[in-house]
Design an enzyme around this catalytic site. Structure first.
Site, PDB file in Angstrom:
ATOM      1  N   THR A 178     -37.862 -19.265 -31.321  1.00  0.00           N
ATOM      2  CA  THR A 178     -36.653 -18.129 -31.622  1.00  0.00           C
ATOM      3  C   THR A 178     -35.984 -17.896 -29.737  1.00  0.00           C
ATOM      4  OG1 THR A 178     -35.793 -16.134 -31.503  1.00  0.00           O
ATOM      5  CG2 THR A 178     -38.391 -16.494 -30.283  1.00  0.00           C
ATOM      6  N   LYS A 185     -36.108 -10.687 -28.516  1.00  0.00           N
ATOM      7  CA  LYS A 185     -36.908 -10.886 -28.775  1.00  0.00           C
ATOM      8  C   LYS A 185     -38.151 -11.853 -27.702  1.00  0.00           C
ATOM      9  CE  LYS A 185     -37.889 -11.636 -32.949  1.00  0.00           C
ATOM     10  NZ  LYS A 185     -37.727 -12.911 -34.252  1.00  0.00           N
ATOM     11  N   ASP A 191     -41.751 -14.025 -39.670  1.00  0.00           N
ATOM     12  CA  ASP A 191     -40.496 -13.712 -40.506  1.00  0.00           C
ATOM     13  C   ASP A 191     -40.970 -11.990 -40.478  1.00  0.00           C
ATOM     14  OD1 ASP A 191     -38.799 -14.270 -42.266  1.00  0.00           O
ATOM     15  OD2 ASP A 191     -39.568 -14.834 -44.020  1.00  0.00           O
ATOM     16  N   PHE A 217     -29.652  -3.014 -34.154  1.00  0.00           N
ATOM     17  CA  PHE A 217     -29.540  -4.545 -35.019  1.00  0.00           C
ATOM     18  C   PHE A 217     -30.392  -4.251 -36.146  1.00  0.00           C
ATOM     19  CE2 PHE A 217     -33.564  -6.971 -35.841  1.00  0.00           C
ATOM     20  CZ  PHE A 217     -32.485  -8.806 -36.022  1.00  0.00           C
ATOM     21  N   GLY A 218     -30.104  -5.412 -37.173  1.00  0.00           N
ATOM     22  CA  GLY A 218     -30.614  -4.980 -38.438  1.00  0.00           C
ATOM     23  C   GLY A 218     -30.389  -4.208 -38.973  1.00  0.00           C
ATOM     24  N   ASP A 233     -31.539  -0.956 -38.833  1.00  0.00           N
ATOM     25  CA  ASP A 233     -31.989  -0.282 -37.949  1.00  0.00           C
ATOM     26  C   ASP A 233     -30.708   1.022 -37.837  1.00  0.00           C
ATOM     27  OD1 ASP A 233     -33.615  -0.847 -36.884  1.00  0.00           O
ATOM     28  OD2 ASP A 233     -32.981  -1.551 -34.853  1.00  0.00           O
ATOM     29  N   HIS A 251     -42.550  -1.996 -36.625  1.00  0.00           N
ATOM     30  CA  HIS A 251     -43.748  -3.056 -37.451  1.00  0.00           C
ATOM     31  C   HIS A 251     -43.617  -4.825 -36.566  1.00  0.00           C
ATOM     32  CE1 HIS A 251     -39.666  -3.596 -38.561  1.00  0.00           C
ATOM     33  NE2 HIS A 251     -39.401  -5.204 -37.941  1.00  0.00           N
ATOM     34  N   ARG A 252     -42.572  -5.126 -35.727  1.00  0.00           N
ATOM     35  CA  ARG A 252     -42.840  -5.795 -35.083  1.00  0.00           C
ATOM     36  C   ARG A 252     -43.987  -5.709 -33.258  1.00  0.00           C
ATOM     37  NH1 ARG A 252     -38.483  -7.937 -34.212  1.00  0.00           N
ATOM     38  NH2 ARG A 252     -38.754  -9.169 -35.568  1.00  0.00           N
TER      39      ARG A 252
END
Length: 210
Positions: free
Chosen positions: A10, A15, A73, A156-157, A159, A184-185
């Site tokens: 990445t 991240k 992923d 982000f995403g 959220d 989750h991450r």
């Protein structure tokens, strides 16, 4: 003992910093693709599952270098939509990966559904491949619901839409301090840390026997 090197598939600085923070204290040096001159190396994520995409990215990177590598992923799975957007979460509204359009499409597809009908979960799958090409897979899951509207600052995403179980605010409203503990991450990375600790302990045992 020299530090082992772990290369991340990445260039996402957030991240990278998150992984470095989780793995602090271990005898492991964390690098990005850019650090090993592979910043332009990309892999098409065309798998049918998160596991397939994660393994594909990690395997491709492992063929290029002799260090440990990881790739992940992530997907959002909504029960009322038969698991959509799932593996296509990042490109739900098109290949450009536009967060705003993805959120708008998700809200549109859930129009008329009550909050009780909006159960969902985030799943993160991380593949670790060691220098001797052993493969380890770890996962992290966060259950919750999809809000009726965007809530919280643009972030982000998904959220601004995802309300984690046990809370009444979205990830965007809760902020990174809480999200980084319950997401989750975060859970997947904690499982990765436990796996790496075991690998390092096995190395010490082998060194002591040799």
């Amino acid at each position: 003992m020299n530090k082992r090197v772990l290369v991340l598939s990445t260039e996402n600085i957030n991240k990278i910093n998150e992984i470095k923070h989780i793995l602090r204290g271990l005898e492991i040096k964390v690098l990005s693709k850019k650090d090993v001159n592979l910043e332009d190396f990309e892999v098409i994520e065309d798998g049918n599952t998160l596991e397939e995409n994660s393994l594909k990215k990690a395997s491709a990177l492992a063929e290029k270098i002799d260090y440990m590598v990881i790739a992940d992923d992530t997907g959002l799975f909504v029960d009322a939509l038969n698991g959509e957007p799932g593996v296509y979460s990042a490109r739900y509204a098109g290949e450009d990966g536009n967060d705003k359009k993805n959120n708008e499409k998700l809200l549109g597809n859930l129009k008329g559904k009550s909050l009780e009908q909006r159960e969902a979960k985030f799943l993160d799958v991380i593949t670790l491949i060691t220098e001797d090409k052993k493969i380890y897979t770890v996962k992290g899951e966060c259950k919750g619901t999809i809000a009726l509207e965007l809530r919280g600052p643009s972030s982000f995403g998904y959220d601004p839409l995802f309300i984690p179980e046990g809370y009444d605010k979205t990830f965007a409203e809760l902020g990174s301090d809480i999200k980084d503990k319950i997401s989750h991450r975060a859970k997947a990375l904690k499982n990765l840390k436990n796996t790496l600790i075991k690998i390092l302990e096995d190395d010490i045992d082998e060194d002591s026997r040799s």
